[in-house]
Design a protein around this motif. Structure first.
Motif, PDB file in Angstrom:
ATOM      1  N   HIS A  18     -65.196  12.566  77.923  1.00  0.00           N
ATOM      2  CA  HIS A  18     -64.160  13.558  77.623  1.00  0.00           C
ATOM      3  C   HIS A  18     -63.140  13.703  78.731  1.00  0.00           C
ATOM      4  N   ASN A  19     -63.582  13.590  80.010  1.00  0.00           N
ATOM      5  CA  ASN A  19     -62.652  13.840  81.114  1.00  0.00           C
ATOM      6  C   ASN A  19     -61.633  12.726  81.322  1.00  0.00           C
ATOM      7  N   SER A  20     -61.773  11.613  80.593  1.00  0.00           N
ATOM      8  CA  SER A  20     -60.774  10.542  80.711  1.00  0.00           C
ATOM      9  C   SER A  20     -59.981  10.387  79.418  1.00  0.00           C
ATOM     10  N   MET A  21     -59.963  11.459  78.625  1.00  0.00           N
ATOM     11  CA  MET A  21     -59.229  11.427  77.359  1.00  0.00           C
ATOM     12  C   MET A  21     -57.741  11.202  77.587  1.00  0.00           C
ATOM     13  N   VAL A  22     -57.122  10.501  76.650  1.00  0.00           N
ATOM     14  CA  VAL A  22     -55.677  10.323  76.658  1.00  0.00           C
ATOM     15  C   VAL A  22     -55.043  11.587  76.089  1.00  0.00           C
ATOM     16  N   ASN A  23     -54.005  12.075  76.757  1.00  0.00           N
ATOM     17  CA  ASN A  23     -53.323  13.281  76.288  1.00  0.00           C
ATOM     18  C   ASN A  23     -52.358  12.901  75.167  1.00  0.00           C
ATOM     19  N   GLY A  24     -52.918  12.592  74.005  1.00  0.00           N
ATOM     20  CA  GLY A  24     -52.119  12.141  72.878  1.00  0.00           C
ATOM     21  C   GLY A  24     -52.482  12.868  71.599  1.00  0.00           C
ATOM     22  N   LYS A  25     -51.531  12.900  70.653  1.00  0.00           N
ATOM     23  CA  LYS A  25     -51.740  13.550  69.357  1.00  0.00           C
ATOM     24  C   LYS A  25     -51.629  12.512  68.248  1.00  0.00           C
ATOM     25  N   ILE A  26     -52.643  12.500  67.369  1.00  0.00           N
ATOM     26  CA  ILE A  26     -52.666  11.534  66.264  1.00  0.00           C
ATOM     27  C   ILE A  26     -52.812  12.281  64.946  1.00  0.00           C
ATOM     28  N   LEU A  27     -52.029  11.872  63.957  1.00  0.00           N
ATOM     29  CA  LEU A  27     -52.109  12.440  62.609  1.00  0.00           C
ATOM     30  C   LEU A  27     -52.642  11.380  61.662  1.00  0.00           C
ATOM     31  N   LEU A  28     -53.665  11.743  60.890  1.00  0.00           N
ATOM     32  CA  LEU A  28     -54.260  10.840  59.912  1.00  0.00           C
ATOM     33  C   LEU A  28     -53.855  11.302  58.512  1.00  0.00           C
ATOM     34  N   PHE A  45     -62.969  10.948  70.619  1.00  0.00           N
ATOM     35  CA  PHE A  45     -63.496  10.768  71.970  1.00  0.00           C
ATOM     36  C   PHE A  45     -62.472  10.184  72.941  1.00  0.00           C
ATOM     37  N   GLU A  46     -61.366   9.666  72.398  1.00  0.00           N
ATOM     38  CA  GLU A  46     -60.356   9.034  73.264  1.00  0.00           C
ATOM     39  C   GLU A  46     -59.041   9.788  73.284  1.00  0.00           C
ATOM     40  N   TYR A  47     -58.707  10.494  72.211  1.00  0.00           N
ATOM     41  CA  TYR A  47     -57.413  11.183  72.135  1.00  0.00           C
ATOM     42  C   TYR A  47     -57.628  12.683  72.023  1.00  0.00           C
ATOM     43  N   LYS A  48     -56.803  13.426  72.709  1.00  0.00           N
ATOM     44  CA  LYS A  48     -57.019  14.860  72.875  1.00  0.00           C
ATOM     45  C   LYS A  48     -56.941  15.635  71.570  1.00  0.00           C
ATOM     46  N   GLU A  49     -56.038  15.241  70.681  1.00  0.00           N
ATOM     47  CA  GLU A  49     -55.868  15.982  69.427  1.00  0.00           C
ATOM     48  C   GLU A  49     -55.750  15.013  68.258  1.00  0.00           C
ATOM     49  N   VAL A  50     -56.669  15.149  67.291  1.00  0.00           N
ATOM     50  CA  VAL A  50     -56.653  14.332  66.078  1.00  0.00           C
ATOM     51  C   VAL A  50     -56.613  15.281  64.884  1.00  0.00           C
ATOM     52  N   VAL A  51     -55.549  15.187  64.080  1.00  0.00           N
ATOM     53  CA  VAL A  51     -55.357  16.062  62.922  1.00  0.00           C
ATOM     54  C   VAL A  51     -55.318  15.191  61.672  1.00  0.00           C
ATOM     55  N   SER A  52     -55.891  15.706  60.563  1.00  0.00           N
ATOM     56  CA  SER A  52     -55.889  14.909  59.340  1.00  0.00           C
ATOM     57  C   SER A  52     -55.422  15.738  58.148  1.00  0.00           C
ATOM     58  N   ILE A  53     -54.737  15.071  57.233  1.00  0.00           N
ATOM     59  CA  ILE A  53     -54.356  15.682  55.952  1.00  0.00           C
ATOM     60  C   ILE A  53     -54.649  14.679  54.847  1.00  0.00           C
ATOM     61  N   SER A  54     -55.052  15.186  53.661  1.00  0.00           N
ATOM     62  CA  SER A  54     -55.407  14.286  52.559  1.00  0.00           C
ATOM     63  C   SER A  54     -54.302  14.190  51.513  1.00  0.00           C
ATOM     64  N   ASN A  55     -53.281  15.027  51.642  1.00  0.00           N
ATOM     65  CA  ASN A  55     -52.183  15.016  50.672  1.00  0.00           C
ATOM     66  C   ASN A  55     -50.877  14.695  51.395  1.00  0.00           C
ATOM     67  N   PRO A  56     -50.257  13.550  51.105  1.00  0.00           N
ATOM     68  CA  PRO A  56     -49.031  13.176  51.820  1.00  0.00           C
ATOM     69  C   PRO A  56     -47.853  14.095  51.529  1.00  0.00           C
ATOM     70  N   ASN A  57     -47.945  14.890  50.427  1.00  0.00           N
ATOM     71  CA  ASN A  57     -46.858  15.813  50.108  1.00  0.00           C
ATOM     72  C   ASN A  57     -46.704  16.910  51.169  1.00  0.00           C
ATOM     73  N   GLN A  58     -47.691  17.028  52.052  1.00  0.00           N
ATOM     74  CA  GLN A  58     -47.601  18.001  53.141  1.00  0.00           C
ATOM     75  C   GLN A  58     -46.696  17.498  54.274  1.00  0.00           C
ATOM     76  N   ILE A  59     -46.390  16.201  54.296  1.00  0.00           N
ATOM     77  CA  ILE A  59     -45.629  15.606  55.405  1.00  0.00           C
ATOM     78  C   ILE A  59     -44.271  16.275  55.624  1.00  0.00           C
ATOM     79  N   PRO A  60     -43.450  16.500  54.560  1.00  0.00           N
ATOM     80  CA  PRO A  60     -42.123  17.088  54.803  1.00  0.00           C
ATOM     81  C   PRO A  60     -42.176  18.465  55.459  1.00  0.00           C
ATOM     82  N   SER A  61     -43.214  19.245  55.160  1.00  0.00           N
ATOM     83  CA  SER A  61     -43.305  20.598  55.721  1.00  0.00           C
ATOM     84  C   SER A  61     -44.264  20.691  56.896  1.00  0.00           C
ATOM     85  N   PHE A  62     -44.751  19.534  57.352  1.00  0.00           N
ATOM     86  CA  PHE A  62     -45.749  19.568  58.424  1.00  0.00           C
ATOM     87  C   PHE A  62     -45.079  20.034  59.722  1.00  0.00           C
ATOM     88  N   PRO A  63     -45.656  21.041  60.399  1.00  0.00           N
ATOM     89  CA  PRO A  63     -45.012  21.582  61.609  1.00  0.00           C
ATOM     90  C   PRO A  63     -45.005  20.597  62.771  1.00  0.00           C
TER      91      PRO A  63
END
Length: 473
Positions: A18-28, A45-63
């Motif tokens: 955990h202490n060598s995590m990359v300070n990166g954000k990934i959206l699935l 275990f490698e990237y600090k923030e991993v977020v997922s959505i199952s409906n692509p229609n959320q993309i236009p309004s994704f914050p």
């Protein structure tokens, strides 16, 4: 299948602590929640923030979509559809909203033409399901680095743009409204909008560089750099390196690759001051660069194209130098498409007091001596003085007067004006410095202001002559 992802991700992959995590954000983005879970377990275990959505229609309004470094995007979301068109649509939407975010496309249907199409649309890479964990992680890392590189380039370009705006502030520093100056500025306005080469001539201290900067300020290149080069200060053995650049190891002190002034001025303006003081050998090299619109770095044989607006300046009579064999005629034709002669200050009488007041305000503010003014007798003395050193001499005179002033009114005695002519020097030289000045002035007069020829006659190097003149100023 899901267990396979889980098994390889959890047991088969060597995750980082955990202490060598990359300070990166990934959206699935995938409609299969089992796949989202497997990817989350693999990446968390490698990237600090991993977020997922199952409906692509959320993309236009994704914050804050543009805050994500990377998006892993499925190519098919509707049952029974495997054309990849849905994924390509959402790829375009992400690119619109977050142009610097890297996107990796995912599909269970491998087709080379589909992969090529996705890459052409701006995808960073392509992953097939089921994936190999190590290969997927390597792909993610590469895409993540691409995103960071894009962001760094974007930030650097923004800083460069801000710096150029500061350097090229949209204001003129030319002061005066006399008829000779107005005529020059009218010509500047006509010429500035073109890309023709300009030669500016005039005595020392008349403001040739200010005219060059005004040409740049009014040109279509005003948002690019203005690079000024004092040609008289460049040693002959460093001429090519300074102007054309060099490669690492090309000579003793070349510890890294370095761009020259031509490259630095690419898409902007290159101002070559005191061009009349170049040796014939340097003139030939300069002519080649101007003709070919390219330079070759010292130690390389690869031409580098350059796009510059060229402005040159000199206090020499180049036509006479051509006649004397001291300046190349073909080079003169190249730099002299438009000729602008800057008048000396003695021919701009209406501007003397205007400039004096300008410098008075400038230096009063600099040295915290507000409220200073010039009395009538002092104004008369300033008007009567011939100003052999032109605007530069007036500027230095006003600065000295402000520094040494004791009251709020500047009187004639506050201005240290030395209208010593060459005749008085010759009749009664009292110091070695005066004798030296006489010899230098005579040599320059005899050779039309050419430093190289004058230095040769005096038995000193051109650089030594240049340093003596700089010291005198």
């Amino acid at each position: 299948m899901v267990f396979q992802y889980w098994n390889e991700g959890w047991w088969g992959f060597n995750t980082k602590p955990h202490n060598s995590m990359v300070n990166g954000k990934i959206l699935l983005v995938d409609d299969n929640k089992s796949i989202l879970s497997a990817l989350e377990i693999l990446l968390q275990f490698e990237y600090k923030e991993v977020v997922s959505i199952s409906n692509p229609n959320q993309i236009p309004s994704f914050p804050q979509l543009d805050s994500f470094d990377l998006v892993l995007l499925d190519m098919n979301f509707s049952a029974g559809v495997n054309t990849g068109n849905e994924g390509l649509f959402w790829l375009r939407e992400i690119r619109k909203r977050a142009p610097h975010t890297s996107v990796i496309m995912m599909t269970a249907y491998g087709a080379i033409d589909l992969a090529v199409k996705a890459l052409k649309e701006g995808a960073a890479d392509f992953i097939l399901k089921p994936w190999n964990n190590e290969r997927l992680m390597a792909t993610v890392r590469s895409a993540f680095e691409l995103r960071r590189s894009k962001q760094e380039i974007h930030d650097l370009k923004k800083k460069e743009s801000n710096l150029k705006q500061v350097i090229n502030e949209d204001k003129s520093l030319i002061v005066g409204n006399s008829k000779p100056l107005t005529s020059v500025l009218e010509l500047v306005n006509k010429v500035a909008k073109t890309d023709v080469n300009v030669l500016i001539t005039g005595e020392n201290g008349t403001g040739k560089e200010l005219i060059a900067r005004e040409l740049h300020r009014l040109s279509s290149r005003k948002n690019e750099v203005f690079i000024g080069v004092d040609m008289g200060s460049i040693a002959e053995n460093l001429f090519e390196s300074e102007l054309f650049g060099h490669t690492k190891g090309s000579f003793t002190d070349a510890k890294e690759d370095r761009a020259g002034k031509f490259e630095a001025a690419h898409q902007g303006t290159l101002f070559l001051d005191e061009i009349g003081n170049l040796s014939l050998q340097m003139q030939a090299k300069l002519l080649s660069a101007i003709q070919n619109r390219s330079v070759v770095r010292v130690g390389s044989n690869k031409p580098i194209k350059v796009d510059i607006r060229l402005i040159c300046a000199t206090n020499c009579n180049l036509e006479q130098m051509v006649a004397d064999g001291l300046f190349r005629e073909d080079l003169l034709y190249r730099i002299n498409t438009i000729h602008i002669e800057v008048p000396p200050l003695r021919e701009r009488e209406e501007d003397i007091l205007v400039l004096a007041e300008f410098f008075l305000k400038k230096f009063a503010q600099k040295y915290d001596k507000q409220g200073l003014r010039i009395n009538n007798l002092a104004q008369e003395r300033l008007m009567e003085y011939p100003w052999p050193g032109n605007i530069r001499e007036l500027q230095h005179t006003m600065e000295r007067a402000v520094i040494l002033s004791d009251g709020n009114v500047l009187k004639p005695a506050d201005f240290l004006l030395h209208a010593k002519t060459m005749q008085s020097f010759e009749s009664d030289p009292t110091t070695l410095d005066e004798m030296e000045q006489i010899m230098i002035s005579k040599a320059l007069d005899q050779h039309g202001g050419n430093y190289s020829a004058a230095a040769e006659q005096l038995g000193i190097s051109r650089q030594t002559l240049y340093n003596k003149l700089k010291k005198k100023k």
